[in-house]
Design an enzyme around this catalytic site. Sequence first.
Site, PDB file in Angstrom:
ATOM      1  N   GLU A   1     -15.523  58.746  16.275  1.00  0.00           N
ATOM      2  CA  GLU A   1     -15.328  57.306  16.446  1.00  0.00           C
ATOM      3  C   GLU A   1     -16.475  56.695  17.222  1.00  0.00           C
ATOM      4  OE1 GLU A   1     -11.049  57.024  17.986  1.00  0.00           O
ATOM      5  OE2 GLU A   1     -11.498  59.138  17.761  1.00  0.00           O
TER       6      GLU A   1
ATOM      7  N   HIS B   1      -5.536  52.326  21.436  1.00  0.00           N
ATOM      8  CA  HIS B   1      -5.881  51.737  20.135  1.00  0.00           C
ATOM      9  C   HIS B   1      -5.250  50.362  19.898  1.00  0.00           C
ATOM     10  CE1 HIS B   1      -8.028  55.314  19.240  1.00  0.00           C
ATOM     11  NE2 HIS B   1      -7.069  56.038  18.687  1.00  0.00           N
TER      12      HIS B   1
ATOM     13  N   HIS C   1     -11.437  54.999  12.195  1.00  0.00           N
ATOM     14  CA  HIS C   1     -10.708  56.190  12.605  1.00  0.00           C
ATOM     15  C   HIS C   1     -10.418  57.133  11.434  1.00  0.00           C
ATOM     16  CE1 HIS C   1      -7.808  58.552  15.021  1.00  0.00           C
ATOM     17  NE2 HIS C   1      -8.303  57.937  16.075  1.00  0.00           N
TER      18      HIS C   1
END
Length: 350
Positions: A315, A107, A181
Amino acid sequence: MTTIAEDLFGTLPDGRPVRRWTVRDGSGAGFSVMELGATILTLDVPDRHGAVADVVLGFDDPSRYLTESPYCGAVVGRVANRIAGGRFTLGGKACQLACNNGPNSLHGGTIGFDKRLWSGTSVTSAEGRGVRFTLTSPDGEEGYPGTVEVSVTYVWTEDQRLIVDYAVTSSAPTPFNISQHSYWNLAGAGTSALDHLLRIEADRYLPVDETLIPTGELAPVAGTPFDFRVAKPIGRDIEIDDIQLRHGGGYDHNLVPNGSGLRAVAELSDPASGRQMTLATDQPGLQLYSGNFLDGTIIGKGGTLYPHRSAVVLETQHFPDSPNQPHFPDAILRPEWPLASRTIFAFSVA
Ligand code: BGC
């Protein structure tokens, strides 16, 4: 009539104020977002009796998003999900990122987009009202090349859709994979999400190794726990003795939605409340994460405990580790080809 209110959500430990916007339609449904991480803080939608509940996990204080949030509600980037070894080669040049998730980069690295303070402004468009966030990610940030200018716009429509538009440019080629997210629990937070019904229009998924890096194979879902082509409870097959479920501790895999362009890819519903959410995207991948790392220790908004697997994250994204897997859809953002991408969360009741 949809209203937008702006206030101060809180202050970070270094003194920076964090603004929040609350967007609400005439029925009381809507969402709130803050500048830290361009994060969705709340999303309120009615059940079949009209009772509105907040269906995303989060915290009451911005500081907790810096220290203990597992990316709740945030925009993740520059590259969502994992890059193997935090390494890739681009234009003949090797780049090394921080490895913040075992041996891999996750991420966007140590300070990803979720921990950056974005700049917000309210917007009104033909489709509805909402908030636009912008961010500059400088050349070299977290080891990535090129200066990237990002904008994320959230708009709430009269028919209770949350439209998320990404518009991004870069001064040099860079891996880029942005995602939203949010942790969804359509019953309202605090209960297991394993009874939610999930349907995903995907014939294939990406098996992973034990560090959750795709093996490179696009495997058929048929005959596996990853077959969501007919709606089933998320928990139905999650305890099957399957090597892939063991690697993820449950579902933590990218499915490959059928088709291309903006299309409906998934539908999540809570039979008890009747709340349902349809997800559409133009992205090639959909990460299904069943909240396996929620270990029952997080206390979120309003003092609610978030148990194991008490939410699901869906996602929309490029495939994980794309920069190292040349046969995956190209996830390099180039100066001559700015990114414009859309994901829609549409809410309704059954
Ligand atoms: C990943 C999980 C990770 C989680 C962080 C998800 O997108 O797939 O492996 O633990 O984000 O909360």
